[in-house]
Write an enzyme that holds these catalytic residues in place. Structure first.
Site, PDB file in Angstrom:
ATOM      1  N   GLU A  46       0.804  -1.211   0.000  1.00  0.00           N
ATOM      2  CA  GLU A  46       0.000   0.000   0.000  1.00  0.00           C
ATOM      3  C   GLU A  46       0.844   1.271   0.000  1.00  0.00           C
ATOM      4  O   GLU A  46       0.444   2.298  -0.510  1.00  0.00           O
ATOM      5  CB  GLU A  46      -0.921  -0.030   1.219  1.00  0.00           C
ATOM      6  CG  GLU A  46      -2.165   0.761   1.029  1.00  0.00           C
ATOM      7  CD  GLU A  46      -3.273   0.321   1.969  1.00  0.00           C
ATOM      8  OE1 GLU A  46      -3.547  -0.897   2.049  1.00  0.00           O
ATOM      9  OE2 GLU A  46      -3.847   1.186   2.616  1.00  0.00           O
TER      10      GLU A  46
ATOM     11  N   ASP B 222      -2.711  -3.540   2.881  1.00  0.00           N
ATOM     12  CA  ASP B 222      -3.258  -3.783   4.222  1.00  0.00           C
ATOM     13  C   ASP B 222      -4.486  -4.674   4.115  1.00  0.00           C
ATOM     14  O   ASP B 222      -5.250  -4.572   3.158  1.00  0.00           O
ATOM     15  CB  ASP B 222      -3.660  -2.457   4.882  1.00  0.00           C
ATOM     16  CG  ASP B 222      -2.445  -1.596   5.164  1.00  0.00           C
ATOM     17  OD1 ASP B 222      -1.329  -2.148   5.195  1.00  0.00           O
ATOM     18  OD2 ASP B 222      -2.613  -0.378   5.330  1.00  0.00           O
TER      19      ASP B 222
ATOM     20  N   TYR C 288      -1.693  -4.048  13.285  1.00  0.00           N
ATOM     21  CA  TYR C 288      -2.543  -3.198  12.453  1.00  0.00           C
ATOM     22  C   TYR C 288      -3.572  -2.457  13.310  1.00  0.00           C
ATOM     23  O   TYR C 288      -4.314  -3.085  14.066  1.00  0.00           O
ATOM     24  CB  TYR C 288      -3.241  -4.065  11.399  1.00  0.00           C
ATOM     25  CG  TYR C 288      -3.884  -3.266  10.295  1.00  0.00           C
ATOM     26  CD1 TYR C 288      -3.137  -2.321   9.604  1.00  0.00           C
ATOM     27  CD2 TYR C 288      -5.208  -3.446   9.956  1.00  0.00           C
ATOM     28  CE1 TYR C 288      -3.710  -1.569   8.592  1.00  0.00           C
ATOM     29  CE2 TYR C 288      -5.794  -2.710   8.936  1.00  0.00           C
ATOM     30  CZ  TYR C 288      -5.039  -1.766   8.264  1.00  0.00           C
ATOM     31  OH  TYR C 288      -5.608  -1.025   7.269  1.00  0.00           O
TER      32      TYR C 288
END
Ligand SMILES: [Zn+2]
Ligand SMILES: [Zn+2]
Length: 692
Positions: free
Chosen positions: A8, A109, A331
């Site tokens: 990303e 992600d 995350y």
């Protein structure tokens, strides 16, 4: 064989290349993008890792629908959406690198947005290379273990998940653009002054203005509380040695009349006058309470904690994302608050390498771990540390967030704190008073998590039947209006009501500030915000109500689950919007009149000191704004205003001039201009000084 890995962002590309190549990656540039390459001789494979910059494709209306004067807002409801690349540079690099790749691994992600970003890359590559085989790497942290594990267990791309993100993007565009155009046109607020409306934004703003309404309508009521200052008579129950050890204060404590609030002054005075100066201890009880450690951090709980230590929600999120891409935190977007499949001992082992957490982590390592549990969701693990670092390597903000997450993690594995509660009833001429005390006797998790505290109140060991010297006093108080939302509490409320998602809530709040709808923290709505919500509430409450937004949010979940197609959901949302427009069109004139009246009020800055007329924001024919008098041309009083930036008139007033204080919002910062009159005087003084 050639393989392309797409991540990303650039920094994740670099880290992932570094992990997969054991540090042998080489950086180079391809059509203006940084990429990292390495070869695996045993697999006879050359791998290139490239990072994007989030979304590289966006949705929009076709160019011919963009003219506000030519295309009515209701026409947008059924207009087809076009996709256009927003980052040409990345699209070109993808074509070049993907063009001759046999295998493409999407490693963005792992959530809806990430899946969609991956599909955007896939579509671009497929347009030049039909043969490429695509797969997906999913991970919750950018650490060696997690990356290696995910690349040896590649899965398929989840098109349903990507579609649900795409549907959200289309629906939000159609709703936002058509309603914004409608409201701006009917209030004649055009150009930079437009009135923004949004599917999630507007119900969120309504929560804030409703709270303000409650505060405005709140009438404080007086009440009285009757207290007792109790003094222990020393000789009767206390041994001499204790007296010398105790501080004098130990013998004095406060009790409160059992009734709590008295609503009539007469009554409290009557009770007070019936009291004597001696009280008897009726009961004395002690109880030990377990004060449980907090649950693991999901995004909402994390943002609530971070905002309570001074972060804005969006800054907290940005900082957590930085720490995630550095391989220090997991995350940070997750609804899950249950640790499963996490090697807790291993993480404690990592943390015990840091001097700040070493002792505590080692203590936990020696015990059987029973972590707390919050709400479970099929999502990433709760936000937790995944790597250790040195304090000097992080900037202040990063350290504060890292420390918060580490301390929370350690707290969730700790024992409960034990609090001893004491309660005494004291009888004074038949009137009962309560005295309550609390004392932490075992700190448990509170030792490592200092962000919330318990107030300790001391009351001495009393014995039933003991006589105390007492003195009563009355305190007059007032009921308090409800509190405004702070950012953390607003995010919690949005979560509870199903407004937005873990990834969008903090952005929505920044948007409300940026649009000039709220200011300050806790969030205070501007007068424009109140005018907009009031008018919409009156004629089209569906737009301000959370219900429809929540329904659509649930339908987007069904796309992700593969039960509904994105087309179906988008169609339904357009139908809902079409119905709303029918109501809006029917009331168009009334809406326009109401809104313009309400917004005129909003433009009033105060009274003119020359003639008593209204001072309002006006524009010269050339578009320069200033503050002028409503009695113009009879009165020519005026004050200058800065040329650019969005003007926010707050409801605070200058003590000297009675004018409302003004803020100017720019893209990146806010200028507290304050009283425009004071500002003008200051400016003139400065100018004079410079001339001399
Ligand atoms: Zn005037
Ligand atoms: Zn002033």
């Amino acid at each position: 064989m050639r393989r392309l890995i797409v991540t990303e962002k650039n920094n994740t590309a670099k880290r992932i290349a570094n992990i997969l190549s054991c540090g042998k990656e080489k950086g180079r540039r391809v059509v203006g993008s940084n990429v990292y390459t390495f070869s695996e001789d045993d697999a006879d494979r050359d791998t290139t890792v490239m990072g994007l910059r989030g979304h590289i494709i966006d949705v929009d209306f076709p160019a011919d629908k963009k003219n506000w004067n030519a295309v009515g807002p209701e026409e947008l409801v059924w207009t087809d959406i076009v996709k256009k690349p927003t980052e040409k540079k990345y699209a070109n690099a993808l074509k070049k690198l993907g063009g001759d790749a046999e295998e493409v691994t999407i490693a963005t992600d792992y959530d809806r947005e990430g899946e969609l970003i991956g599909v955007e890359a896939l579509e671009i590559i497929s347009s030049v290379n039909k043969e490429a085989k695509f797969d997906r790497a999913r991970y919750s942290a950018i650490t060696n273990d997690e990356i290696e594990k995910s690349f040896s267990n590649l899965v398929d791309i989840d098109f349903n998940l990507a579609q649900s993100a795409d549907a959200r993007r289309v629906i939000d565009l159609v709703w936002g653009a058509s309603l914004t155009r409608f409201l701006s046109l009917s209030s004649m607020r055009l150009g930079n002054n437009f009135l923004s409306v949004g599917r999630v934004q507007t119900p969120t703003l309504a929560l804030i203005t409703e709270k303000e309404e409650e505060i405005d309508n709140f009438v404080p009521e007086p009440y009285w509380e009757l207290y007792l200052k109790c003094v222990r008579i020393k000789d009767s129950h206390t041994r001499k040695s204790e007296i010398s050890e105790c501080l004098k204060d130990d013998f004095t404590f406060i009790a409160k009349h059992k009734k709590g609030r008295f609503h009539a002054k007469k009554e409290v005075d009557r009770v007070k006058s019936s009291l004597g100066d001696k009280g008897e201890v009726k009961t004395f009880k002690k109880r030990i309470k377990n004060d449980m450690p907090p649950n693991p951090f999901n995004t909402t709980a994390f943002l609530k904690a971070a905002t309570s230590i001074g972060f804005t929600a969006s800054n907290a999120m940005r900082t957590a994302e930085n720490l995630y891409s550095q391989g220090l935190l997991s995350y940070p977007r997750t609804d899950n608050a249950v640790y499963s499949k996490i090697d807790l001992k291993k993480i404690l082992g990592l943390l015990s390498k840091m001097k700040e957490f070493s002792t505590y982590s080692k203590k936990l390592l020696g015990k059987e771990l029973k972590p707390t549990r919050g709400k479970e969701a099929k999502d990433h693990p709760p936000i937790h540390p995944v790597g250790y670092t040195k304090r000097e390597k992080l900037n202040d903000e990063e350290w504060k967030i890292y420390e918060l997450v580490v301390r929370r993690f350690l707290a969730t594995l700790s024992d409960a704190a034990k609090i001893e509660g004491t309660k005494a009833e004291i009888d004074v001429n038949g009137e009962l008073f309560n005295a309550t005390g609390s004392k932490i006797i075992e700190k448990g998790w509170r030792e490592i998590y200092p962000y919330s505290s318990v107030e300790e109140v001391f009351i001495p060991e009393l014995s039933v039947g003991e006589i105390l010297k007492v003195e009563s006093f009355v305190e007059e108080k007032e009921t308090k209006p409800p509190r405004r939302y702070g950012q953390g509490r607003l995010i919690e409320k949005m979560d509870e009501l199903g407004l937005g998602t873990k990834s969008t809530r903090h952005e929505m709040i920044s948007k409300l500030y940026g649009r000039g709808y709220v200011h300050g923290n806790p969030l205070k709505p501007t007068l424009v915000a109140r005018a907009v919500i009031k008018t919409l509430d009156e004629y089209a409450e569906k737009i301000t109500d959370v219900k429809m937004t929540k329904e659509l949010e649930e339908e987007m979940d069904t796309i992700a689950e593969g039960r509904l197609s994105d087309e179906e959901v988008i169609k339904r949302s357009r139908e809902m919007l079409g119905d709303t427009f029918e109501i809006l069109k029917k009331n168009e004139e009334k809406i326009s009149k109401d809104l313009r009246e309400r917004l005129r009020e909003e433009k009033v800055v105060g009274k003119c000191e020359k003639c008593g007329g209204d001072l309002i924001i006006r524009r010269t024919r050339r578009g320069t704004r200033f503050i002028g008098c409503s009695s113009y041309p009879d009165c020519d009083f005026s004050l200058p205003l800065p040329k650019s930036g969005r003007l926010v008139i707050t409801d605070q007033e200058c003590k000297e001039h009675g004018l409302k204080l003004i803020k100017i919002l720019y893209k990146k910062k806010t200028w507290d201009l304050g009283c425009p009159y004071c500002n003008y005087i200051e400016w003139m003084a400065k100018k004079k000084e410079e001339e001399h």
